[in-house]
Scaffold this active site. Structure first.
Site, PDB file in Angstrom:
ATOM      1  N   SER A   1       0.818  -1.220   0.000  1.00 13.50           N
ATOM      2  CA  SER A   1       0.000   0.000   0.000  1.00 13.50           C
ATOM      3  C   SER A   1       0.851   1.269   0.000  1.00 13.50           C
ATOM      4  O   SER A   1       1.849   1.376   0.711  1.00 13.50           O
ATOM      5  CB  SER A   1      -0.903   0.015   1.227  1.00 13.50           C
ATOM      6  OG  SER A   1      -1.563   1.261   1.308  1.00 13.50           O
TER       7      SER A   1
ATOM      8  N   LYS B   1     -13.444  -3.621   2.411  1.00 15.64           N
ATOM      9  CA  LYS B   1     -14.328  -2.455   2.258  1.00 15.64           C
ATOM     10  C   LYS B   1     -15.808  -2.784   2.473  1.00 15.64           C
ATOM     11  O   LYS B   1     -16.541  -1.981   3.032  1.00 15.64           O
ATOM     12  CB  LYS B   1     -14.129  -1.828   0.871  1.00 15.64           C
ATOM     13  CG  LYS B   1     -12.767  -1.176   0.688  1.00 15.64           C
ATOM     14  CD  LYS B   1     -12.702  -0.472  -0.658  1.00 15.64           C
ATOM     15  CE  LYS B   1     -11.335   0.121  -0.907  1.00 15.64           C
ATOM     16  NZ  LYS B   1     -11.290   0.926  -2.118  1.00 15.64           N
TER      17      LYS B   1
ATOM     18  N   ASP C   1     -13.709   7.256  -2.298  1.00 17.26           N
ATOM     19  CA  ASP C   1     -13.287   6.926  -3.667  1.00 17.26           C
ATOM     20  C   ASP C   1     -14.098   7.684  -4.719  1.00 17.26           C
ATOM     21  O   ASP C   1     -13.539   8.290  -5.637  1.00 17.26           O
ATOM     22  CB  ASP C   1     -13.442   5.415  -3.925  1.00 17.26           C
ATOM     23  CG  ASP C   1     -12.394   4.607  -3.177  1.00 17.26           C
ATOM     24  OD1 ASP C   1     -11.318   5.162  -2.899  1.00 17.26           O
ATOM     25  OD2 ASP C   1     -12.654   3.433  -2.876  1.00 17.26           O
TER      26      ASP C   1
ATOM     27  N   ALA D   1     -13.526  -0.462  -7.819  1.00 17.10           N
ATOM     28  CA  ALA D   1     -13.254   0.935  -8.187  1.00 17.10           C
ATOM     29  C   ALA D   1     -14.311   1.423  -9.171  1.00 17.10           C
ATOM     30  O   ALA D   1     -14.826   2.543  -9.059  1.00 17.10           O
ATOM     31  CB  ALA D   1     -11.861   1.048  -8.787  1.00 17.10           C
TER      32      ALA D   1
ATOM     33  N   TYR E   1      -2.195   4.832 -11.730  1.00 19.55           N
ATOM     34  CA  TYR E   1      -1.204   5.912 -11.620  1.00 19.55           C
ATOM     35  C   TYR E   1       0.225   5.392 -11.765  1.00 19.55           C
ATOM     36  O   TYR E   1       1.171   6.170 -11.871  1.00 19.55           O
ATOM     37  CB  TYR E   1      -1.376   6.690 -10.307  1.00 19.55           C
ATOM     38  CG  TYR E   1      -1.213   5.829  -9.078  1.00 19.55           C
ATOM     39  CD1 TYR E   1       0.028   5.624  -8.505  1.00 19.55           C
ATOM     40  CD2 TYR E   1      -2.317   5.208  -8.512  1.00 19.55           C
ATOM     41  CE1 TYR E   1       0.176   4.820  -7.397  1.00 19.55           C
ATOM     42  CE2 TYR E   1      -2.175   4.389  -7.393  1.00 19.55           C
ATOM     43  CZ  TYR E   1      -0.935   4.205  -6.846  1.00 19.55           C
ATOM     44  OH  TYR E   1      -0.791   3.401  -5.752  1.00 19.55           O
TER      45      TYR E   1
END
Ligand code: ATR
Length: 465
Positions: free
Chosen positions: A205, A256, A292, A320, A411
């Protein structure tokens, strides 16, 4: 015997900037007299340097962006407080009654705080409450009270402009040579509050690096750790976190969804998306948020993209993608969800069939959908560093209108093959750094209650990643 030396506090650029701004704003009010002079009449008679100086002290931050953000919040607070205070004056002589005035003061404070929180400006609350109190408690009477309120607003605007000008004129608190050299080392004291990210696995992470970089840059008394929590153990972890007095934690795969029923309260986005990625622990209670979706919308806004009324093509239907699709739909976009496993796209679309439509992932389907879309967002793992898999071909990009931006949530690498192909074809592109930073900034804002300048953080985080 040698006595330990006491470290002296450092006088940095922020302190110097504040002092200069206060001096400048004080000097600016010289022509109006430095104390209130009622003989000048009207608003001028009530003008003085105090609120300009206060604005300089509060607004001056280590960077121009942060100063602007603080300044705007303060201005909003003054406008809200000024309006509320002035409105209460309409009660006229009734205000002379002690108990009525007491109750009115309480009510305007509640209204001020509520309005500022409604527009998500917690740092505006102070001024929104103080100004009505000052207007009601001051010795001035009659119409002069209105002049008094206007004078305070003008003084604050002057102070804010001075703070911005001084910030622009003087250098940042860190010398240029040190920029880019930030690391995640934070000072840990007895008072330091603990934060962490949980996941299984979680060793990879980037959250500790990102959050500690922000914590250090903002001088906050927090430390952010990395905590492996096995799947199915969220309840046990939550009890530990409460016992160990954690201020909060972030959650990544696979926790989550598991956290949702464990929360004492859920925010609207966590409920909508059915997933929690940020937990704040306050007074032994767990508050669940999802940053998010909002982080994604903010990253679009940073790029000048407004999804309202747009036709958006989203690739992928994982976790996502769900956050992105549901927030896009909520923002008024018409979304087509393209996924290899059609059932997963269908499941997302069932949440909002008026705005969401599922389709497959074959080159023909992608080309057909690309023809009619205004924005393309990749939420698949295709092209991600360390993950296998790449788009079979990019010919669907040829069907995309040149004006359609292409956004990739990935990213690393900074430019995926999808973005490279899109850029070659003349499209505006953006990678996932914007989402990464915005969702992290939102989380830290929830943890600490501090407003954070995302643009400034984006530069710092890009430096350390
Ligand atoms: P995240 O939580 O980051 O969204 P995820 O839930 O694993 O990650 O989702 C990954 C997405 O990438 C999924 O939509 C997945 O498609 P499937 O639902 O069909 O598995 C998509 N994906 C991964 N590899 C793919 C590939 N080779 N071709 C097409 N889609 C792929």
């Amino acid at each position: 015997m040698k006595h330990p030396s006491v470290p002296l506090p450092r006088i940095g650029m922020r302190v110097i900037k504040t002092a200069v701004a206060v001096m400048v704003s004080y000097a600016l009010f010289l022509p109006f007299g430095l104390t209130y002079r009622e003989e000048l009449g009207g608003v001028l008679g009530q003008m003085g340097p105090l609120y300009a100086c206060i604005a300089c002290i509060i607004c001056t931050q280590s960077s121009l962006g942060q100063t602007f953000y603080q300044g705007i919040s303060r201005l909003i607070g003054v406008l809200v407080g000024g309006a509320l205070g002035t409105a209460t004056l309409l009660l006229g002589p009734a205000l002379e009654h002690f108990w009525l005035k007491t109750i009115v003061l309480g009510m305007v404070c509640v209204a001020g705080v509520w309005l500022c929180l409604l527009i998500k400006r917690p740092t505006a609350c102070g001024m929104a409450c103080i100004l009505p109190c000052v207007i009601l408690i001051t010795g001035v009477t009659g119409v002069t009270r209105y002049y008094y309120a206007v004078a305070r607003i003008i003084e604050t605007i002057v102070g804010l402009l001075v703070a911005l000008a001084v910030n622009a004129a003087l250098p940042d608190h860190r010398p240029e040579s040190e920029r880019g050299g930030m690391d995640m080392t934070v000072e840990v004291k007895n008072s330091t509050r603990k934060l962490c990210v949980i996941g299984d696995p979680v060793g990879h992470s980037k959250s500790p690096l990102i959050q500690n970089t922000m914590i250090k840059a903002l001088g906050l008394d927090y430390v952010y750790l990395c905590q492996p929590v096995p799947r199915g153990q969220c309840k046990a972890w939550l009890d530990c976190a409460k016992f160990a007095d954690y201020a909060g934690f972030n959650a990544t795969m696979p926790h989550k969804e598991e956290l949702v029923p464990l929360m004492d309260e859920l925010d609207e986005d966590a409920r909508l998306i059915g997933a929690v990625n940020t937990v704040c622990i306050r007074d032994g209670k767990a508050y669940g948020y999802n940053t998010d979706g909002e982080g994604f919308l903010r990253s679009l806004a940073d790029e000048g993209i407004d999804p309202a009324g747009k036709r958006v093509m989203v690739l992928g239907a994982g976790g996502a993608s769900k956050a992105v699709c549901l927030k896009l739909a909520q923002a008024g976009a018409e979304v087509v969800v393209c996924n290899r496993t059609l059932d997963k796209a269908q499941t997302i679309c069932n949440h909002d069939p008026d705005h969401l439509r599922p389709t497959g992932f074959t080159p023909e389907e992608l080309a057909r959908e690309a023809e009619q879309c205004d924005l393309l967002v990749n939420c698949t793992s295709l092209g991600m560093e360390g993950a296998s898999g790449q788009f079979a071909d990019f010919s669907f990009l040829d069907s995309l209108a040149k004006s359609a931006p292409v956004v990739d949530l990935i990213y690393a690498p900074a430019e995926t093959e999808l973005l490279r192909q899109a850029r070659k074809r003349g499209h505006r592109t953006a990678n996932g750094l914007g989402l990464l930073v915005n969702q992290a900034v939102l989380s830290l804002e929830y943890f600490t209650g501090t407003a954070i300048d995302a643009a400034d953080m984006k530069k710092r985080i890009a430096d350390v990643l």
